[in-house]
Scaffold this motif. Structure first.
Motif, short mmCIF file in Angstrom:
data_model
loop_
_atom_site.label_atom_id
_atom_site.label_comp_id
_atom_site.label_asym_id
_atom_site.label_seq_id
_atom_site.Cartn_x
_atom_site.Cartn_y
_atom_site.Cartn_z
N UNK A 167 0.72 -1.18 0.00
CA UNK A 167 0.15 0.04 0.01
C UNK A 167 0.96 1.41 -0.16
N UNK A 168 2.27 1.12 -0.09
CA UNK A 168 2.89 2.39 0.05
C UNK A 168 3.29 2.72 -1.30
N UNK A 169 4.11 3.58 -1.68
CA UNK A 169 4.48 4.40 -2.94
C UNK A 169 5.59 3.29 -3.63
N UNK A 282 6.60 -8.56 -0.98
CA UNK A 282 6.28 -7.57 -0.41
C UNK A 282 4.84 -7.57 0.18
N UNK A 283 4.51 -7.16 1.13
CA UNK A 283 3.27 -7.26 1.89
C UNK A 283 2.76 -5.67 1.98
N UNK A 284 1.64 -5.64 2.58
CA UNK A 284 0.88 -4.26 2.69
C UNK A 284 1.64 -3.12 2.92
N UNK A 285 2.44 -3.53 4.14
CA UNK A 285 3.28 -2.37 4.70
C UNK A 285 4.88 -2.53 4.95
N UNK A 295 10.33 -6.38 7.64
CA UNK A 295 10.86 -5.12 7.63
C UNK A 295 9.66 -3.98 7.23
N UNK A 296 9.66 -3.10 8.08
CA UNK A 296 8.78 -2.02 7.50
C UNK A 296 9.34 -1.12 6.66
N UNK A 297 8.75 -0.61 5.42
CA UNK A 297 9.07 0.37 4.61
C UNK A 297 7.57 0.90 4.01
#
Length: 380
Positions: A167-169, A282-285, A295-297
Motif C-alpha cells: 500500500x506504500x509508494x 512485499x506485503x501491505x506495509x 521489515x517495515x517500509x
C-alpha cells in the motif's frame, strides 16, 4: 520513393529513424553527410516534447560527470561544442537538451516531434509506420527503418510477489522526480546500478531512511566515475555476443561493476552501502526478507534497469525463441532493412557514435542497390 511526400495524414520517405537520442542523431548525421536530405530522403521521428532523448526526462539532481559520461555526437567539434567542458552545476537533462537542440539546428536534421510510432507493418515496398494521434502524420511509408528508441520508456521491474498488495509508494526510475516526496520515510531502493546509488544519495539529503537491495553482491572497482576503456570494451563484447546469438542482453553493471567514484565514497562514508539480498516478497506495509523476517517500509524505488523499447515492432515477429532479436553490425539478421541503433553493443554513447557511420554506409548501399534494380529495363 526518392522524396518525402507529405499530406495531412501521411508521409513517405526512403529512411525513417525512430528516436532522436544519441544513436538516432548519429545515424542522421552520417546520412546527411553522405548526401541524403533531411526531411526528404530521411525523416527523424521523436516522441519527446524537446531535444535531448531520454536525458530530457531524467531527474533534476542528476549532474554530468558524477557517474555518467556523455560522449560528443559526431560533428560536434565542427560547432566548437563538447561535453568535456559542459556545465557540471546544472541539471544534466537541461545541458544535454540544449546541446542536442543546437546540434539538430546546426545540421538541419529537421527532427519531427512529437511523433510516437505505435505500430509497424510490412508492405510490398517496405514498411508502414502508424503514429499515435497528436503528431504531424498518421502514417509514414518507408523502405528502411532505423530503430533508435532506447530503453527509457520500458523499465524492467522484477516479478516480486506482493507488489499489488503493497500500500506504500512504488516508483520506477523513469517516474522518479525528486527525493523530496520521500522525506522522512523508510525507503527500499532496489537495484545495483548507478541510478540506485544516486537515489540513495538524494534520499539521505532529505532525511529518508534507506535500505539497499540487490540480486547479487555489488562489485566495486577502482576506476574513473565512468567506464574505463577496458571495462567498456568487455561490456560491449558481451553485449555483441548476446545480440549476435539472439540472446537476452546482459545488464551493463553486471559486466562492468561499479566505479569507486566520489558518489560511492560518499555513500560508503555514510554507511549506505550495506547491501541486503533481494527480499522474498512485499506485503501491505513492508518487506519479507530472505530469512523470513519482516521489515517495515513505506516506499519502494525500483532502479532495476531497462529493456529495449521495441513493442511497436511486435507485429513484425522479429524476436526468436528466447524473446530477443538477433542483430549483427546493427542489422536485424532476418530483416536487414531494419537497423537497431543503440541496441546491445551500441548502447554506450561512444559505441553508438561509431556504429552510426557503419549503419549509414549499409543503408546507402541498400538504397543504391534498390535504385539500380528499379532502373533496370524489364526484359521483353
Amino acid at each position: 520513393m526518392s522524396e518525402a511526400n507529405h499530406d495531412e495524414a501521411t508521409a513517405s520517405t526512403r529512411v525513417v529513424i525512430i528516436g532522436a537520442g544519441q544513436a538516432g542523431l548519429a545515424v542522421a548525421y552520417f546520412l546527411r553527410r553522405a548526401g541524403l536530405q533531411p526531411g526528404r530522403d530521411f525523416l527523424v521521428l521523436d516522441p519527446g516534447p524537446r531535444s535531448g532523448g531520454a536525458w530530457q526526462h531524467r531527474w533534476e539532481s542528476l549532474r554530468l560527470g558524477d557517474t555518467h559520461k556523455v560522449h560528443d555526437l559526431p560533428g560536434m567539434h565542427e560547432m566548437g561544442l563538447t561535453f568535456d567542458d559542459a556545465p557540471r552545476d546544472r541539471p544534466a537533462r537541461d545541458v544535454v537538451a540544449a546541446y542536442y537542440s543546437r546540434y539538430e539546428r546546426h545540421f538541419d536534421l529537421q527532427v519531427v516531434r512529437p511523433a510516437t510510432v505505435s505500430w509497424v507493418e510490412r508492405t510490398e515496398d517496405g514498411y508502414t509506420l502508424t503514429l499515435y494521434p497528436g503528431g504531424p502524420f498518421d502514417q509514414v511509408a518507408t523502405q528502411v527503418i532505423v530503430n533508435a528508441t532506447g530503453t527509457w520508456t520500458n523499465p524492467r521491474i522484477p516479478a516480486i510477489a506482493g507488489r499489488s498488495e503493497f500500500t506504500g509508494t512504488q516508483v520506477a526510475t523513469p517516474q522518479w522526480i525528486s527525493a523530496q516526496q520521500f522525506a522522512g520515510r523508510q525507503v527500499a531502493v532496489v537495484g545495483g546500478g548507478t541510478s540506485a546509488l544516486g537515489f540513495l544519495d538524494d534520499l539521505a539529503n532529505v532525511g529518508a531512511s534507506t535500505l539497499w537491495y540487490t540480486r547479487r553482491d555489488p562489485v566495486f572497482v577502482d576506476d574513473e566515475p565512468w567506464l574505463s576503456e577496458t571495462r567498456g570494451a568487455r561490456a560491449v563484447s558481451l553485449q555483441d555476443a548476446a545480440a549476435r546469438s539472439g540472446s537476452i542482453l546482459p545488464s551493463i553493471v553486471s559486466v562492468t561493476g561499479l566505479a569507486r567514484s566520489p558518489l560511492v565514497e560518499r555513500l560508503d562514508a555514510r554507511g549506505q552501502l550495506q547491501r541486503r539480498p533481494m527480499f522474498r516478497r512485499l506485503v501491505t506495509d513492508g518487506i519479507i526478507e530472505q530469512d523470513g523476517t519482516f521489515t517495515y517500509v513505506d516506499a519502494v524505488v525500483w532502479a532495476t534497469g531497462f529493456r529495449a523499447e521495441l513493442r511497436h515492432l511486435d507485429g513484425l515477429n522479429l524476436a526468436g525463441p528466447s524473446g530477443a532479436i538477433t542483430v549483427q553490425r546493427g542489422q536485424v539478421v532476418d530483416e536487414p532493412t531494419i537497423y537497431m541503433a543503440g541496441y546491445g553493443p551500441q548502447a554506450s554513447t561512444v559505441s553508438s557514435n561509431r556504429a552510426g557511420r557503419t549503419t549509414a554506409k549499409l543503408i546507402l548501399a541498400q538504397l543504391a542497390e534498390r535504385a539500380a534494380a528499379n532502373s533496370t529495363p524489364a526484359a521483353n
